[in-house]
Design a protein around this motif. Structure first.
Motif, short mmCIF file in Angstrom:
data_model
loop_
_atom_site.label_atom_id
_atom_site.label_comp_id
_atom_site.label_asym_id
_atom_site.label_seq_id
_atom_site.Cartn_x
_atom_site.Cartn_y
_atom_site.Cartn_z
N ARG A 108 0.83 -1.21 0.00
CA ARG A 108 0.00 0.00 0.00
C ARG A 108 0.87 1.26 0.00
O ARG A 108 0.55 2.25 -0.66
N ALA A 109 1.98 1.22 0.75
CA ALA A 109 2.85 2.39 0.84
C ALA A 109 3.51 2.69 -0.50
O ALA A 109 3.64 3.85 -0.91
N ARG A 110 3.96 1.66 -1.24
CA ARG A 110 4.59 1.88 -2.55
C ARG A 110 3.56 2.42 -3.55
O ARG A 110 3.86 3.34 -4.32
N ALA A 111 2.36 1.85 -3.52
CA ALA A 111 1.32 2.33 -4.43
C ALA A 111 0.98 3.79 -4.14
O ALA A 111 0.78 4.59 -5.06
N ALA A 112 0.93 4.15 -2.85
CA ALA A 112 0.62 5.53 -2.48
C ALA A 112 1.71 6.49 -2.94
O ALA A 112 1.43 7.60 -3.41
N GLU A 186 9.30 -1.97 3.74
CA GLU A 186 9.52 -3.18 2.94
C GLU A 186 10.58 -4.09 3.53
O GLU A 186 10.82 -5.18 3.01
N GLY A 187 11.25 -3.66 4.60
CA GLY A 187 12.25 -4.50 5.23
C GLY A 187 13.58 -4.51 4.53
O GLY A 187 14.40 -5.40 4.76
N LYS A 188 13.83 -3.50 3.70
CA LYS A 188 15.09 -3.44 2.97
C LYS A 188 16.14 -2.62 3.71
O LYS A 188 17.35 -2.82 3.50
N VAL A 189 15.70 -1.67 4.52
CA VAL A 189 16.62 -0.87 5.34
C VAL A 189 16.07 -0.81 6.76
O VAL A 189 14.87 -1.02 6.99
N VAL A 190 16.95 -0.53 7.72
CA VAL A 190 16.55 -0.36 9.11
C VAL A 190 17.19 0.90 9.66
O VAL A 190 18.22 1.37 9.15
#
Length: 394
Positions: A108-112, A186-190
């Protein structure tokens, strides 16, 4: 035979013991605290450290042990989780959180983001994908970096686009702020070590460590099992609110984990299988000063069993965020604040059963908190009416 009834007194006793607030239940390490709570609210950096301090046998060590767990041992991880909120989780739980809640939120966040960029006439998805690859490569080279440092490596991160045009909350976003937030979901960075002290909200970023990809239903079952073990009994409404899932997902997870129904004052509740035995020994009387957004204070949607409804206007902001609270034997009785000169002050609003023993215990906890903070001044990110009054801000 009907379901066993768990009354308010027993729920408060469970809270004190399982959330490590009762005197004999306090922890030695930050990891033990996080494991007992499943997650520490991380939207306000100070909440993490103060929430740990309230539950340690030696609160003076809270900042050191929490920073070591977060930034050296990496046994705790700050990441987005339930309800698109930043939490601190035990590292072994990150894959469960990502699969159970993060994947859907991230989509949802990427689509937004792409929709907002398209409305503003900004570059398209292919351009964003290329910038993302460049950002992750720069972050891998640096190890950790702030957004400002990354924009020096990838200038396209400085691009801006308008959002919500014509509305009262219209504004301008930079690609760096929205993209880093998205990659976090998305869990790609922290988030890594902050720039400045432990109360700073300006974080460095790092590439997220790899974790296994789990089945969504299995991950939801495990997350709900962990939370009910810490916070049960809870109602279906509590579970839906805390997870942010659809009610069908909550019911599926409850069935998969074999949750047991119990009777509560407000209706049907749930506990993990085998957790219906009464609390053997009620905890000794205990007091606590919990920070704003503490996971115990924010743990349930239905809060009347530990927080009198008439206290809400003073203790919550307009968005439903709770401020710093004073607890006695499993219920909220008031609020506390830190004044500009460093003094910890509090006010008791609910005096039912609150006598000299309670006031002495609250004073002792305030003294310990004052010693922990020393010259540090902490202002909650979300300020509430009583906190502002006590702090002298109104």
């Amino acid at each position: 035979m009907g379901n066993r009834h768990i009354d308010v007194t027993e729920r408060r006793a469970r809270l004190g013991l399982r959330h490590r607030l009762a005197t004999g239940a306090r922890a030695a390490r930050a990891e033990e605290v996080a494991d007992s709570l499943v997650a520490l609210h991380g939207s306000d950096p100070a909440t993490v450290h103060l929430g740990v301090a309230a539950r340690l046998a030696d609160p003076a060590e809270a900042v050191a042990v929490t920073e070591r767990a977060l930034y050296e041992d990496r046994t705790l991880v700050r990441m987005h989780g339930m309800r698109h909120t930043v939490f601190v989780f035990p590292a072994e739980l990150t894959a469960v959180v990502h699969a159970s809640t993060g994947i859907a939120v991230a989509a949802r966040a990427r689509a937004a983001l792409l929709k907002d960029m398209a409305k503003a006439g900004a570059p398209d998805a292919a351009w964003l994908e290329d910038v993302e690859k460049s950002l992750l490569a720069a972050l891998a080279r640096r190890g950790q970096a702030t957004a400002a440092e990354l924009t020096r490596d990838e200038p396209r991160l400085r691009e801006q686009f308008a959002h919500s045009a014509g509305k009262s909350y219209e504004g301008v976003h930079t690609v760096s702020s929205r993209l880093l937030r998205l990659l976090g979901v998305e869990g790609k960075v922290v988030r890594g070590r902050p720039v400045g002290s432990w109360i700073s909200s300006q974080f460095r970023w790092a590439v997220a460590p790899p974790h296994p990809e789990l089945d969504v239903a299995d991950a939801q079952r495990e997350l709900l099992r962990r939370w009910l073990a810490a916070c049960g009994p809870a109602t279906e409404a509590d579970l839906k609110w805390w997870t942010g899932w659809r009610v069908t997902e909550v019911r599926r997870a409850l069935t998969a984990m074999g949750a047991q129904e119990v009777s509560l004052d407000e209706g049907t509740g749930y506990v993990v299988d085998g957790d219906t035995d009464p609390v053997a020994v009620p905890p000794e009387p205990w007091a606590a000063l919990l920070p704003g957004l503490d996971p115990t204070a924010m743990g349930w949607q239905g809060r009347d069993w530990y927080l009198a409804p008439e206290l809400r206007p003073a203790l919550f902001d307009r968005s439903g965020n709770i401020g710093p609270t004073v607890w006695w034997n499993g219920r909220v009785i008031g609020a506390w604040a830190q004044r500009p000169d460093g003094e910890i002050v509090w006010r008791i609003l609910d005096r039912d059963g609150v006598g000299r023993e309670a006031e002495t215990a609250v004073a002792e906890r305030a003294e310990a908190l004052s010693a922990l903070l020393g010259p540090t001044r902490v202002t909650p990110r979300f300020r509430t009416p009583l906190e502002k009054e006590l702090a002298g801000a109104v």
